[in-house]
Scaffold this motif. Structure first.
Motif, mmCIF file in Angstrom:
data_model
loop_
_atom_site.group_PDB
_atom_site.id
_atom_site.type_symbol
_atom_site.label_atom_id
_atom_site.label_comp_id
_atom_site.label_asym_id
_atom_site.label_seq_id
_atom_site.Cartn_x
_atom_site.Cartn_y
_atom_site.Cartn_z
ATOM 1 N N LYS A 180 25.574 46.724 99.653
ATOM 2 C CA LYS A 180 24.839 45.914 100.618
ATOM 3 C C LYS A 180 24.732 44.483 100.089
ATOM 4 N N PRO A 181 25.377 43.534 100.821
ATOM 5 C CA PRO A 181 26.175 43.735 102.035
ATOM 6 C C PRO A 181 27.499 44.446 101.739
ATOM 7 N N LEU A 182 28.122 44.967 102.787
ATOM 8 C CA LEU A 182 29.379 45.688 102.654
ATOM 9 C C LEU A 182 30.470 44.763 102.132
ATOM 10 N N ARG A 183 31.212 45.207 101.120
ATOM 11 C CA ARG A 183 32.317 44.408 100.601
ATOM 12 C C ARG A 183 33.528 44.532 101.525
ATOM 13 N N VAL A 184 34.090 43.398 101.874
ATOM 14 C CA VAL A 184 35.254 43.356 102.756
ATOM 15 C C VAL A 184 36.357 42.569 102.068
ATOM 16 N N TYR A 185 37.558 43.148 102.035
ATOM 17 C CA TYR A 185 38.662 42.454 101.375
ATOM 18 C C TYR A 185 39.280 41.433 102.315
ATOM 19 N N GLU A 186 39.431 40.219 101.816
ATOM 20 C CA GLU A 186 39.984 39.104 102.587
ATOM 21 C C GLU A 186 41.099 38.469 101.767
ATOM 22 N N TRP A 187 42.322 38.839 102.050
ATOM 23 C CA TRP A 187 43.468 38.377 101.268
ATOM 24 C C TRP A 187 43.588 36.867 101.295
ATOM 25 N N LEU A 220 40.454 49.201 95.630
ATOM 26 C CA LEU A 220 39.758 49.017 94.356
ATOM 27 C C LEU A 220 38.454 48.234 94.497
ATOM 28 N N LEU A 221 38.341 47.430 95.526
ATOM 29 C CA LEU A 221 37.174 46.556 95.686
ATOM 30 C C LEU A 221 35.826 47.281 95.626
ATOM 31 N N PRO A 222 35.640 48.411 96.323
ATOM 32 C CA PRO A 222 34.319 49.058 96.285
ATOM 33 C C PRO A 222 33.880 49.482 94.883
ATOM 34 N N ARG A 223 34.847 49.736 93.995
ATOM 35 C CA ARG A 223 34.518 50.211 92.653
ATOM 36 C C ARG A 223 34.519 49.089 91.611
ATOM 37 N N ALA A 224 34.762 47.874 92.047
ATOM 38 C CA ALA A 224 34.745 46.750 91.112
ATOM 39 C C ALA A 224 33.324 46.495 90.630
ATOM 40 N N ILE A 225 33.218 45.975 89.413
ATOM 41 C CA ILE A 225 31.919 45.775 88.773
ATOM 42 C C ILE A 225 31.730 44.309 88.422
ATOM 43 N N GLY A 226 30.539 43.835 88.614
ATOM 44 C CA GLY A 226 30.207 42.459 88.255
ATOM 45 C C GLY A 226 28.793 42.369 87.748
ATOM 46 N N GLU A 227 28.361 41.170 87.504
ATOM 47 C CA GLU A 227 26.993 40.913 87.080
ATOM 48 C C GLU A 227 26.246 40.250 88.233
ATOM 49 N N PRO A 228 24.954 40.502 88.341
ATOM 50 C CA PRO A 228 24.195 39.838 89.399
ATOM 51 C C PRO A 228 24.421 38.319 89.336
ATOM 52 N N TYR A 234 35.135 42.675 88.730
ATOM 53 C CA TYR A 234 36.336 43.054 87.979
ATOM 54 C C TYR A 234 36.576 44.554 88.099
ATOM 55 N N CYS A 235 37.842 44.923 88.005
ATOM 56 C CA CYS A 235 38.205 46.324 87.846
ATOM 57 C C CYS A 235 39.480 46.365 87.026
ATOM 58 N N PHE A 236 39.779 47.524 86.473
ATOM 59 C CA PHE A 236 41.032 47.666 85.718
ATOM 60 C C PHE A 236 42.029 48.404 86.587
ATOM 61 N N ASP A 237 43.141 47.746 86.873
ATOM 62 C CA ASP A 237 44.188 48.326 87.708
ATOM 63 C C ASP A 237 45.164 49.080 86.803
ATOM 64 N N THR A 238 45.049 50.386 86.772
ATOM 65 C CA THR A 238 45.881 51.190 85.871
ATOM 66 C C THR A 238 47.362 51.142 86.256
ATOM 67 N N LYS A 239 47.649 50.873 87.524
ATOM 68 C CA LYS A 239 49.048 50.812 87.961
ATOM 69 C C LYS A 239 49.781 49.642 87.312
ATOM 70 N N HIS A 240 49.047 48.576 87.005
ATOM 71 C CA HIS A 240 49.672 47.390 86.420
ATOM 72 C C HIS A 240 49.130 47.085 85.025
ATOM 73 N N ASP A 241 48.234 47.947 84.536
ATOM 74 C CA ASP A 241 47.688 47.815 83.188
ATOM 75 C C ASP A 241 47.071 46.434 82.967
ATOM 76 N N LYS A 242 46.391 45.956 83.973
ATOM 77 C CA LYS A 242 45.744 44.650 83.896
ATOM 78 C C LYS A 242 44.412 44.687 84.640
ATOM 79 N N MET A 244 41.841 43.161 87.318
ATOM 80 C CA MET A 244 41.874 42.399 88.551
ATOM 81 C C MET A 244 40.526 41.704 88.711
ATOM 82 N N GLU A 245 40.578 40.470 89.134
ATOM 83 C CA GLU A 245 39.364 39.680 89.330
ATOM 84 C C GLU A 245 39.179 39.438 90.828
ATOM 85 N N PHE A 246 37.966 39.704 91.297
ATOM 86 C CA PHE A 246 37.628 39.488 92.702
ATOM 87 C C PHE A 246 36.655 38.314 92.793
#
Length: 291
Positions: A180-187, A220-228, A234-242, A244-246
């Motif tokens: 809350k609010p809902l995360r929406v991906y915007e390329w 991946l966006l819903p499971r990304a973690i940040g600080e208030p 951020y999340c770790f993309d295992t497919k690319h071993d890197k 990702m920053e949102f």
């Protein structure tokens, strides 16, 4: 702005002298000092993990008293458990819902052929009615590794109250679906897709690439973690071993109180030192729990 509320509920020992809050939390097992110490330690780890997530945690002082019944009756057998548990609540500022209740002590709800009142589920039902935009969850270790759902009924309404095990993995999954609010991906076309199509650098600055598909980043966006206040995730993309920053399209300072959605775009980063240590620790914790 709508909120996520997680209510911590603990097992209540089955004894005639114990003033339990509900038969649903009652257990016949009398925990020894070592077992209770492990439970409280795990509670501390759980509370610490969610302390800076998009949620707030509450507890029930009567439930805590019932959980600590054996400790209070036989203090010589549990020399430090009251202080251990109370210090967690104090350190993280957890609130006793009974000090700021919405329901009344006499307000009754039906569950099948049972009438209940003055406990955490009736309080949640009252809060659902008064603030329906919020989401509520009971986190409890009273049912082992299982969750339960109840339908609380009045003469005119029905309220669904759910529970999950008091575990980081279970509750994080729930929270990922209730931002809350809902995360929406915007390329952002600037970063391309699948490692190609990115814009050229500006003033010598390299443009970070989105190495995956838009749909994968969106997953991946819903499971990304940040600080208030969650302007950067951020999340770790295992497919690319890197990592990702949102980046939020609207910074928290400019976010409207009634905002329902919050857009993010993303890209992969080569420098893992950009990830805050607290965030990296939590991502690593989740990875270990999923192994």
């Amino acid at each position: 702005m709508a909120k996520n509320i997680i209510a911590l509920v603990f097992p209540e020992y089955n004894d005639n002298g114990n003033l339990v809050t509900s038969k649903d939390w009652v257990v016949d097992e009398l925990y020894d000092d070592k077992t209770m110490g492990v439970q409280i330690k795990e509670t501390g780890i759980f509370v610490d993990f969610f302390n800076d997530e998009e949620c707030s945690m509450i507890y029930d002082s009567m439930n805590i008293n019932a959980y600590l019944y054996a400790v209070n009756v036989l203090p010589e057998c549990y020399p430090s458990r009251v202080r251990q548990l109370r210090s967690i609540f104090k350190q993280y500022g957890l609130k006793d819902w009974r000090r700021n209740r919405v329901s009344s002590e006499t307000e009754e709800y039906g569950i099948h052929d049972e009438i209940i009142k003055n406990e955490i589920r009736t309080e949640i039902a009252a809060r659902i009615e008064s603030t329906p935009a919020n989401s509520y969850l009971i986190a409890t270790n009273a049912f082992g590794d299982k969750g339960k759902t109840w339908e609380l009924k009045t003469k005119t309404s029905t309220f669904t109250v759910g529970s999950l095990p008091m575990s980081i993995s279970h509750v994080f999954e729930w929270l990922s679906n209730h931002h809350k609010p809902l995360r929406v991906y915007e390329w952002n076309e600037k970063h391309g897709e699948n490692g190609i199509g990115a814009h050229k650098g500006n003033k010598g600055d390299e443009v970070s690439l989105l190495l995956c598909s838009i749909s994968h980043a969106e997953e991946l966006l819903p499971r990304a973690i940040g600080e208030p206040m969650y302007d950067t995730l951020y999340c770790f993309d295992t497919k690319h071993d890197k990592y990702m920053e949102f980046q939020a399209g609207c910074k928290y300072a400019h976010l409207q109180p009634d905002a329902i959605e919050r857009p993010y775009h993303s890209y992969h980063i080569n420098d893992s030192s950009r990830v805050p240590k607290r965030v990296a620790y939590k991502i690593n914790t989740l990875q270990k729990l999923s192994e």
